[in-house]
Design a protein around this motif. Structure first.
Motif, mmCIF file in Angstrom:
data_model
loop_
_atom_site.group_PDB
_atom_site.id
_atom_site.type_symbol
_atom_site.label_atom_id
_atom_site.label_comp_id
_atom_site.label_asym_id
_atom_site.label_seq_id
_atom_site.Cartn_x
_atom_site.Cartn_y
_atom_site.Cartn_z
ATOM 1 N N GLN A 1 0.694 -1.263 0.048
ATOM 2 C CA GLN A 1 0.107 0.057 -0.025
ATOM 3 C C GLN A 1 0.945 1.054 0.009
ATOM 4 O O GLN A 1 0.595 2.249 -0.603
ATOM 5 N N LYS A 2 1.950 1.198 0.868
ATOM 6 C CA LYS A 2 2.744 2.372 0.684
ATOM 7 C C LYS A 2 3.284 2.665 -0.614
ATOM 8 O O LYS A 2 3.597 3.869 -1.060
ATOM 9 N N ASN A 3 3.825 1.689 -1.187
ATOM 10 C CA ASN A 3 4.407 1.796 -2.351
ATOM 11 C C ASN A 3 3.385 2.329 -3.475
ATOM 12 O O ASN A 3 3.829 3.131 -4.302
ATOM 13 N N TYR A 4 2.257 1.617 -3.509
ATOM 14 C CA TYR A 4 1.210 2.218 -4.451
ATOM 15 C C TYR A 4 0.882 3.681 -4.186
ATOM 16 O O TYR A 4 0.620 4.387 -5.214
ATOM 17 N N MET A 5 0.518 3.941 -3.154
ATOM 18 C CA MET A 5 0.161 5.314 -2.775
ATOM 19 C C MET A 5 1.657 6.410 -3.116
ATOM 20 O O MET A 5 0.986 7.438 -3.598
ATOM 21 N N ASN B 1 3.440 6.025 -5.620
ATOM 22 C CA ASN B 1 3.542 6.259 -6.903
ATOM 23 C C ASN B 1 2.391 6.980 -7.552
ATOM 24 O O ASN B 1 2.755 7.812 -8.383
ATOM 25 N N ILE B 2 1.313 6.971 -6.727
ATOM 26 C CA ILE B 2 0.291 7.742 -7.155
ATOM 27 C C ILE B 2 0.483 9.230 -6.825
ATOM 28 O O ILE B 2 0.299 10.197 -7.393
ATOM 29 N N PHE B 3 1.120 9.364 -5.692
ATOM 30 C CA PHE B 3 1.539 10.743 -5.237
ATOM 31 C C PHE B 3 2.414 11.502 -6.401
ATOM 32 O O PHE B 3 2.222 12.465 -6.961
ATOM 33 N N HIS B 4 3.429 10.508 -6.588
ATOM 34 C CA HIS B 4 4.512 11.303 -7.646
ATOM 35 C C HIS B 4 3.810 11.384 -9.066
ATOM 36 O O HIS B 4 4.088 12.341 -9.753
ATOM 37 N N ASP B 5 2.947 10.495 -9.316
ATOM 38 C CA ASP B 5 2.236 10.650 -10.491
ATOM 39 C C ASP B 5 1.142 12.033 -10.532
ATOM 40 O O ASP B 5 1.222 12.795 -11.626
ATOM 41 N N SER B 6 0.674 12.077 -9.386
ATOM 42 C CA SER B 6 -0.418 13.196 -9.263
ATOM 43 C C SER B 6 0.634 14.422 -9.346
ATOM 44 O O SER B 6 0.051 15.473 -10.079
ATOM 45 N N LEU B 7 1.765 14.725 -8.769
ATOM 46 C CA LEU B 7 2.601 15.797 -8.959
ATOM 47 C C LEU B 7 2.957 16.235 -10.296
ATOM 48 O O LEU B 7 2.878 17.220 -10.619
ATOM 49 N N GLY B 8 3.316 14.902 -10.976
ATOM 50 C CA GLY B 8 3.751 15.177 -12.457
ATOM 51 C C GLY B 8 2.657 15.415 -13.216
ATOM 52 O O GLY B 8 2.645 16.629 -14.151
ATOM 53 N N PHE B 9 1.375 15.012 -13.273
ATOM 54 C CA PHE B 9 0.271 15.318 -13.993
ATOM 55 C C PHE B 9 -0.118 16.676 -13.730
ATOM 56 O O PHE B 9 -0.446 17.543 -14.554
ATOM 57 N N GLY B 10 -0.320 16.867 -12.492
ATOM 58 C CA GLY B 10 -0.618 18.470 -12.074
ATOM 59 C C GLY B 10 0.004 19.517 -12.506
ATOM 60 O O GLY B 10 -0.354 20.360 -13.109
ATOM 61 N N SER B 11 1.537 19.275 -12.474
ATOM 62 C CA SER B 11 2.574 20.290 -13.104
ATOM 63 C C SER B 11 2.410 20.606 -14.562
ATOM 64 O O SER B 11 2.449 21.407 -15.060
ATOM 65 N N THR C 1 9.733 22.937 -12.148
ATOM 66 C CA THR C 1 10.448 22.183 -10.896
ATOM 67 C C THR C 1 9.770 20.982 -9.958
ATOM 68 O O THR C 1 10.600 20.000 -10.158
ATOM 69 N N ILE C 2 8.709 21.162 -10.021
ATOM 70 C CA ILE C 2 7.894 19.982 -9.553
ATOM 71 C C ILE C 2 7.889 18.741 -10.540
ATOM 72 O O ILE C 2 8.051 17.474 -10.306
ATOM 73 N N LEU C 3 7.454 19.127 -11.771
ATOM 74 C CA LEU C 3 7.472 18.197 -12.789
ATOM 75 C C LEU C 3 8.747 17.554 -12.881
ATOM 76 O O LEU C 3 8.979 16.288 -13.053
ATOM 77 N N LYS C 4 10.022 18.132 -12.775
ATOM 78 C CA LYS C 4 11.164 17.376 -13.011
ATOM 79 C C LYS C 4 11.779 16.784 -11.689
ATOM 80 O O LYS C 4 12.379 15.866 -11.715
ATOM 81 N N GLY C 5 11.240 17.070 -10.677
ATOM 82 C CA GLY C 5 11.654 16.867 -9.252
ATOM 83 C C GLY C 5 10.512 16.001 -8.539
ATOM 84 O O GLY C 5 11.008 15.897 -7.252
ATOM 85 N N ARG C 6 9.670 15.754 -9.101
ATOM 86 C CA ARG C 6 8.468 15.172 -8.352
ATOM 87 C C ARG C 6 8.748 13.881 -7.436
ATOM 88 O O ARG C 6 8.275 13.722 -6.476
ATOM 89 N N GLU D 1 8.548 13.252 -0.493
ATOM 90 C CA GLU D 1 8.078 12.262 0.102
ATOM 91 C C GLU D 1 6.657 12.467 0.924
ATOM 92 O O GLU D 1 6.077 11.492 1.100
ATOM 93 N N ASN D 2 6.399 13.591 0.712
ATOM 94 C CA ASN D 2 4.871 13.945 1.453
ATOM 95 C C ASN D 2 4.353 15.230 0.666
ATOM 96 O O ASN D 2 4.887 16.174 0.021
ATOM 97 N N ILE D 3 3.276 15.547 1.102
ATOM 98 C CA ILE D 3 2.405 16.740 0.546
ATOM 99 C C ILE D 3 2.975 18.099 1.211
ATOM 100 O O ILE D 3 3.029 19.285 0.658
#
Length: 423
Positions: free
Chosen positions: A345-349, A351-361, A399-404, A408-410
């Motif tokens: 669950q930790k790994n899954y979440m 990955n979703i967190f980093h994906d969200s930062l990338g797509f949001g950027s 910078t978020i897109l390239k360093g997402r 480690e946390n929001i």
């Protein structure tokens, strides 16, 4: 247009819409007996469709009709009317999963590309307009995290069988034109010379050029584009920005899922968070002597933080609740101890967190140097002031897109956003 007519399609105006409603019991029944007192108001301020609010003495409905082209461009940019089918289907499915935050569909006419649905009554307004006005919504994070957790979890393979999931993927994969539009305007056009791109010029000419010449940024955008195309993770809304959400202080309603398909969860989460970040950077442009917007900026950051943290908490709670169910991604006889499941669950979440930062950027970048901008920034009349807000948002997004993956946390993201404040 002849082919359109052969399929039974005709664009409706106010007069023909009244006749259509009177001939359609599923719509007329929601207007009561007062059909002679019908009034119609066209309110579509989006890029694609006509939207009508239809009222009578006894009730009200919304009727939405898709046109065979992009409304904000004209018939020089053809667009499938089938998007209305996918919108109606997604509204029904997401409404089944999260009825508190999705309006009911009363009627769908595929030939006419027409949806009739519940009227989301005043004082609901589009969230984006509330953010421009500086209105706080105390339940926004609670409601949106609920919507995202339920719609994404219950349409993922953590909950569903492979057969069910593939059936859903097959249904929505035909929404290819809307996906291709996203691929173009979010992941391609901002990184190349395109006749559709625009920005605050000449103020951001160098900034737009820098985006097109940033090889590291292009590589990250291409990776996200590949994920968007290839990863059928869940039934996503596909356009979950602050213009697709209607709110009051105690109600939140999600509308307009015509871009819906089975895609990466982070695209929905990122769209919502990214648009809140854009709203944050726009506040300096709306500040005046009466209100410096500093307290409101803090509220936006708090909402971003709470939205992610509540989503993560609710998603994992749903996972734990249904861990013995039919989901085939993480089989219970393999993930048969709590420590192992917790790691998964930790790994899954993460990955979703980093994906969200990338797509949001990526969504932020395209709203500044791409085709369709946001009213948060566009409504800042002083071009110099607007450009300063846009540059801060753009640099933050890059910078978020390239360093997402470094976040480690929001809470770390919040600190990073604040580092781009103009003060």
């Amino acid at each position: 247009m002849a082919a359109e007519a052969e399929q039974g399609f005709r664009p409706l105006d106010e007069a023909s819409l009244i006749a259509y409603i009177k001939a359609t019991p599923a719509l007329a029944s929601h207007l009561g007996g007062g059909l002679e007192s019908i009034t119609i108001r066209e309110v579509g301020d989006g890029n694609l469709n006509f939207v009508y609010i239809v009222t009578s003495d006894s009730g009200a409905i919304v009727v939405k009709q898709a046109l065979p082209y992009v409304r904000c461009v004209g018939d020089s940019w053809p667009m499938t009317r089938e998007r209305a089918y996918f919108e109606a289907s997604a509204l029904r499915e997401h409404g089944r999963l999260c009825p508190d935050h999705v309006p009911e569909v009363y009627h769908f006419d595929r030939a006419m590309s027409l949806i009739g649905m519940r009227y989301i009554e005043p004082p609901h307004i589009i969230l984006r307009k509330g953010l421009i006005a500086g209105v706080e919504y105390p339940f926004l994070a609670e409601h949106m995290s609920d919507y995202m957790a339920k719609t994404l979890f219950f349409t993922s393979m953590i909950y569903t069988t492979t057969t069910e999931h593939k059936k859903g993927v097959a249904q929505y994969c035909a929404n290819v034109e809307m996906c291709r539009l996203t691929e173009q305007v979010v992941f391609s056009d901002p990184y190349r010379v395109s006749k559709f791109n625009r920005w605050t010029s000449p103020h951001l000419d160098k900034d737009a050029e820098a985006v097109r010449e940033d090889d590291a940024l292009k590589l990250e955008a291409a990776e996200l584009k590949s994920m968007f195309i290839e990863r059928a993770q869940a039934l996503i809304h596909g356009d979950l920005h602050t213009g697709s959400i209607m709110v009051t202080p105690d109600s939140t309603q999600v509308i307009d899922p015509e871009f819906a398909f089975y895609g990466p969860m982070g695209f929905d989460i990122g769209a919502f968070l990214g648009n809140l970040i854009l709203a944050y950077f726009a506040q300096d442009g709306h500040a005046d002597q009466a209100n410096d917007r500093k307290a409101y900026k803090k509220w936006i950051l708090k909402t971003i933080e709470e939205s992610w943290n509540l989503f993560r908490k609710k998603f994992v709670e749903l996972w734990n609740k249904h861990k013995e169910g039919n989901g085939e991604a993480y089989l219970s006889d393999i993930f048969n101890n709590s420590d192992l499941l917790s790691i998964a669950q930790k790994n899954y979440m993460t990955n979703i967190f980093h994906d969200s930062l990338g797509f949001g950027s990526a969504k932020m970048i395209r709203r500044i140097v791409g085709i369709a901008h946001v009213e948060d920034l566009e409504s800042i009349k002083d071009a110099n002031k607007r450009a300063l807000c846009e540059r801060a948002a753009l640099n933050c997004a890059k910078t978020i897109l390239k360093g997402r993956r470094q976040f480690e946390n929001i809470e770390q993201v919040i600190v990073h956003i604040q580092s781009f404040d103009q003060e």
